[in-house]
Design a protein around this motif. Structure first.
Motif, PDB file in Angstrom:
ATOM      1  N   TRP A   1       0.819  -0.895  -0.084  1.00 49.95           N
ATOM      2  CA  TRP A   1       0.081   0.098  -0.160  1.00 49.95           C
ATOM      3  C   TRP A   1       0.930   1.188  -0.208  1.00 49.95           C
ATOM      4  O   TRP A   1       0.501   2.265  -0.783  1.00 49.95           O
ATOM      5  N   ARG A   2       1.821   1.167   0.434  1.00 49.38           N
ATOM      6  CA  ARG A   2       2.525   3.075   1.087  1.00 49.38           C
ATOM      7  C   ARG A   2       3.656   2.159  -0.712  1.00 49.38           C
ATOM      8  O   ARG A   2       3.512   3.495  -1.004  1.00 49.38           O
ATOM      9  N   ARG A   3       3.948   1.201  -0.562  1.00 46.71           N
ATOM     10  CA  ARG A   3       4.883   1.498  -1.981  1.00 46.71           C
ATOM     11  C   ARG A   3       4.153   1.849  -3.241  1.00 46.71           C
ATOM     12  O   ARG A   3       4.072   2.743  -4.439  1.00 46.71           O
ATOM     13  N   ALA A   4       3.198   1.596  -3.686  1.00 48.23           N
ATOM     14  CA  ALA A   4       2.117   2.464  -4.480  1.00 48.23           C
ATOM     15  C   ALA A   4       1.709   3.815  -4.559  1.00 48.23           C
ATOM     16  O   ALA A   4       1.649   4.507  -5.663  1.00 48.23           O
ATOM     17  N   ILE A   5       1.506   3.775  -3.089  1.00 46.09           N
ATOM     18  CA  ILE A   5       1.111   5.306  -2.333  1.00 46.09           C
ATOM     19  C   ILE A   5       2.629   6.235  -3.391  1.00 46.09           C
ATOM     20  O   ILE A   5       2.354   7.374  -4.319  1.00 46.09           O
ATOM     21  N   GLU A   6       3.761   5.703  -3.348  1.00 50.26           N
ATOM     22  CA  GLU A   6       5.011   6.262  -4.057  1.00 50.26           C
ATOM     23  C   GLU A   6       5.022   6.783  -4.834  1.00 50.26           C
ATOM     24  O   GLU A   6       4.948   7.259  -6.171  1.00 50.26           O
ATOM     25  N   VAL A   7       4.842   4.981  -5.654  1.00 51.57           N
ATOM     26  CA  VAL A   7       5.459   5.207  -7.159  1.00 51.57           C
ATOM     27  C   VAL A   7       4.489   5.998  -8.221  1.00 51.57           C
ATOM     28  O   VAL A   7       4.618   6.072  -8.970  1.00 51.57           O
ATOM     29  N   PHE A   8       2.680   5.652  -7.629  1.00 46.80           N
ATOM     30  CA  PHE A   8       2.011   5.976  -8.649  1.00 46.80           C
ATOM     31  C   PHE A   8       1.618   7.577  -7.995  1.00 46.80           C
ATOM     32  O   PHE A   8       0.814   8.366  -9.281  1.00 46.80           O
ATOM     33  N   ASP A   9       2.174   8.121  -7.263  1.00 47.54           N
ATOM     34  CA  ASP A   9       2.011   9.507  -6.790  1.00 47.54           C
ATOM     35  C   ASP A   9       0.548   9.810  -6.233  1.00 47.54           C
ATOM     36  O   ASP A   9       0.086  10.783  -6.475  1.00 47.54           O
ATOM     37  N   ILE A  10      -0.034   9.105  -5.500  1.00 45.62           N
ATOM     38  CA  ILE A  10      -1.747   9.348  -5.240  1.00 45.62           C
ATOM     39  C   ILE A  10      -1.526  10.442  -3.621  1.00 45.62           C
ATOM     40  O   ILE A  10      -1.263  10.013  -3.046  1.00 45.62           O
ATOM     41  N   LYS A  11      -2.435  11.171  -4.124  1.00 45.54           N
ATOM     42  CA  LYS A  11      -2.809  12.191  -3.434  1.00 45.54           C
ATOM     43  C   LYS A  11      -4.271  11.685  -2.110  1.00 45.54           C
ATOM     44  O   LYS A  11      -4.265  12.142  -1.420  1.00 45.54           O
ATOM     45  N   GLU A  12      -5.414  11.899  -3.620  1.00 50.15           N
ATOM     46  CA  GLU A  12      -6.431  11.683  -3.174  1.00 50.15           C
ATOM     47  C   GLU A  12      -7.174  10.612  -3.812  1.00 50.15           C
ATOM     48  O   GLU A  12      -7.093   9.865  -4.740  1.00 50.15           O
ATOM     49  N   PRO A  13      -8.180  10.075  -2.518  1.00 49.35           N
ATOM     50  CA  PRO A  13      -8.668   8.385  -3.809  1.00 49.35           C
ATOM     51  C   PRO A  13      -9.713   9.133  -4.319  1.00 49.35           C
ATOM     52  O   PRO A  13     -10.540   9.516  -4.542  1.00 49.35           O
ATOM     53  N   MET A  14      -9.618   7.645  -5.498  1.00 54.24           N
ATOM     54  CA  MET A  14     -10.292   7.624  -6.261  1.00 54.24           C
ATOM     55  C   MET A  14     -12.058   7.458  -6.187  1.00 54.24           C
ATOM     56  O   MET A  14     -12.779   7.500  -6.265  1.00 54.24           O
ATOM     57  N   ILE A  15     -11.982   6.306  -5.065  1.00 52.94           N
ATOM     58  CA  ILE A  15     -13.475   6.056  -4.809  1.00 52.94           C
ATOM     59  C   ILE A  15     -13.382   6.528  -3.490  1.00 52.94           C
ATOM     60  O   ILE A  15     -12.382   6.771  -2.341  1.00 52.94           O
ATOM     61  N   PRO A  16     -14.067   7.293  -2.753  1.00 46.92           N
ATOM     62  CA  PRO A  16     -14.718   8.410  -1.984  1.00 46.92           C
ATOM     63  C   PRO A  16     -14.662   7.342  -0.470  1.00 46.92           C
ATOM     64  O   PRO A  16     -14.725   6.507  -0.734  1.00 46.92           O
ATOM     65  N   GLN A  17     -14.223   8.012   0.390  1.00 40.25           N
ATOM     66  CA  GLN A  17     -13.437   8.249   1.812  1.00 40.25           C
ATOM     67  C   GLN A  17     -15.554   7.561   2.561  1.00 40.25           C
ATOM     68  O   GLN A  17     -16.504   8.229   2.042  1.00 40.25           O
ATOM     69  N   ARG A  18     -15.495   6.348   2.951  1.00 34.71           N
ATOM     70  CA  ARG A  18     -16.862   5.570   3.397  1.00 34.71           C
ATOM     71  C   ARG A  18     -16.673   6.429   5.126  1.00 34.71           C
ATOM     72  O   ARG A  18     -15.799   5.960   5.536  1.00 34.71           O
TER      73      ARG A  18
END
Length: 316
Positions: free
Chosen positions: A286-303
Motif C-alpha cells: 500500500w505504501r509502495r503504491a502511493i509512492e510509485v503512482f504519486d497518489i494524493k487523493e482516493p478515486m473512491i470516496p472515503q466511506r
C-alpha cells in the motif's frame, strides 16, 4: 534337518524330484498311521528325513521337509509330556512334605507313654519353625545369582487405602451483581449502511465513469489502509462476475482494469476459460503504491466507518 550343502537347482532331474516327493509322502503316511511310535522309532524317522533332505534342491521338496519336521517335533513334544519320573509322575505334595522335613519343620519329639495319643502326631513336631537358610544355602550352590532380600509374596500386611471424598465449597454469588441477559429483537439491530452489495454497485458506477484506469490508483486510499483493502475486496466481485476486466498494459506495464461485457453461454461453449489470481496486498504494498503512482487523493470516496446498534449501545 541336516544341511545338504547344495545350492538351489531349478533344473533338477524330474525323475529324481518325483522320487524325493514320494519318499516324503511315505514318511508322512507312516507317522500319520502309527501314533504309538516309540522314541527310538521317531528318532529313526528323523534320521531318514535328514538323509532324504540331502537330495532336496527345490522349494516344493523343502516345504515338504519342513512339514515333516513339524510333525516329528509335535510327536516328540507329546512323548516328553508323557514321560514319567521313576515309577510315577512328579508328586507336588510329596515334594513339599520332604522339603518341610529337610528345613526342620517336622522334628522328632520324645514319645509319650499314652496309649490314647495318636502315634503319628506324637512322632513329629508340626509347629517347628522352618530353616529357610538351610535350603537357601543348598540352592546357592547351584546358582551364581547374587542373593537379594525380598518378600516372597509381596508385603506381609497391606492396609487398604480409604478414599476421601473432598467436598467442594459452594460458590455463593451476590444477587445484586447478577444481571439478566439482554433480549434482542430484529428492530433493535440497525444494520450498517456500508453493505457489500451497495458498495460493489458504487464501485461499478465509478469504474464506468473512469473507463480504463490503473488498478492501484483506483483502489488505493492514501489516507486509510483498511478502506483500500475493502476497495480491492469489492472490486473482486466485479472481476468474479466478469463485469470487470484485468490486464497488463503493453505500453506501460501497469495493471489496468476496465468494465467489460459479460461473456455469454456461447462464449463458454467456445472454450472461454476463467482465470483466478491471488493478490497479496499488505501495508508495505500500500505504501509502495502511493509512492510509485504519486497518489494524493482516493478515486473512491472515503466511506464513513460502519456502526451497528445492538439494543441501546452502538458498536463501530
Amino acid at each position: 534337518m541336516a544341511d545338504n550343502g547344495m545350492a538351489y537347482d531349478p533344473d533338477q532331474d524330474p525323475e529324481e524330484t518325483r522320487n524325493i516327493r514320494r519318499q516324503f509322502r511315505n514318511l508322512e503316511q507312516e507317522l500319520a498311521d502309527n501314533q504309538d511310535l516309540s522314541t527310538e522309532e521317531v528318532a529313526d524317522k528323523l534320521r531318514s528325513a535328514n538323509r532324504l533332505f540331502k537330495q532336496v534342491k527345490a522349494i516344493n521338496e523343502a516345504t515338504k521337509d519342513s512339514g515333516l519336521l513339524l510333525t516329528i517335533s509335535q510327536i516328540g513334544a507329546a512323548k516328553a509330556r508323557a514321560m514319567k519320573s521313576g515309577s510315577g509322575a512328579f508328586d507336588v505334595d510329596d515334594f513339599v512334605a520332604r522339603l518341610i522335613t529337610y528345613m526342620g519343620g517336622r522334628k522328632p519329639i520324645a514319645s509319650v507313654d499314652d496309649g490314647e495319643e495318636d502315634e503319628e502326631e506324637s512322632e513329629y513336631d508340626a509347629g517347628a519353625p522352618l530353616d529357610w537358610e538351610k535350603i537357601g544355602r543348598r540352592a546357592l550352590a547351584k546358582s551364581r545369582r547374587v542373593p537379594a532380600m525380598d518378600f516372597m509374596l509381596g508385603p506381609l500386611s497391606v492396609e487398604p487405602k480409604k478414599r476421601t471424598v473432598a467436598k467442594r465449597a459452594k460458590l455463593e454469588k451476590n444477587k445484586e451483581d447478577m444481571k439478566k441477559p439482554q433480549e434482542l429483537r430484529e428492530e433493535d439491530i440497525t444494520r450498517s449502511e456500508n453493505e457489500t452489495t451497495k458498495n460493489v454497485a458504487t464501485i461499478e458506477r465509478l469504474l464506468e465513469s473512469e473507463g480504463e484506469v490503473n488498478l492501484f490508483k483506483f483502489i488505493v486510499n492514501p489516507h486509510d489502509f483498511g478502506q483500500s483493502v475493502e476497495n480491492l475486496f469489492y472490486l473482486s466481485f466485479l472481476i468474479r462476475d466478469a463485469k470487470c476486466a484485468f490486464q497488463i498494459s503493453e505500453d506501460t506495464g501497469e495493471p489496468m482494469i476496465m468494465l467489460c461485457e459479460q461473456p455469454t453461454d456461447e462464449d463458454y461453449e467456445n472454450k472461454l476459460v476463467k482465470h483466478q489470481i491471488v493478490m497479496e496486498f499488505d501495508m508495505a504494498t500500500w505504501r509502495r503504491a502511493i509512492e510509485v503512482f504519486d497518489i494524493k487523493e482516493p478515486m473512491i470516496p472515503q466511506r464513513p466507518k460502519s456502526e451497528m446498534r445492538i439494543g441501546s449501545k452502538w458498536y463501530g
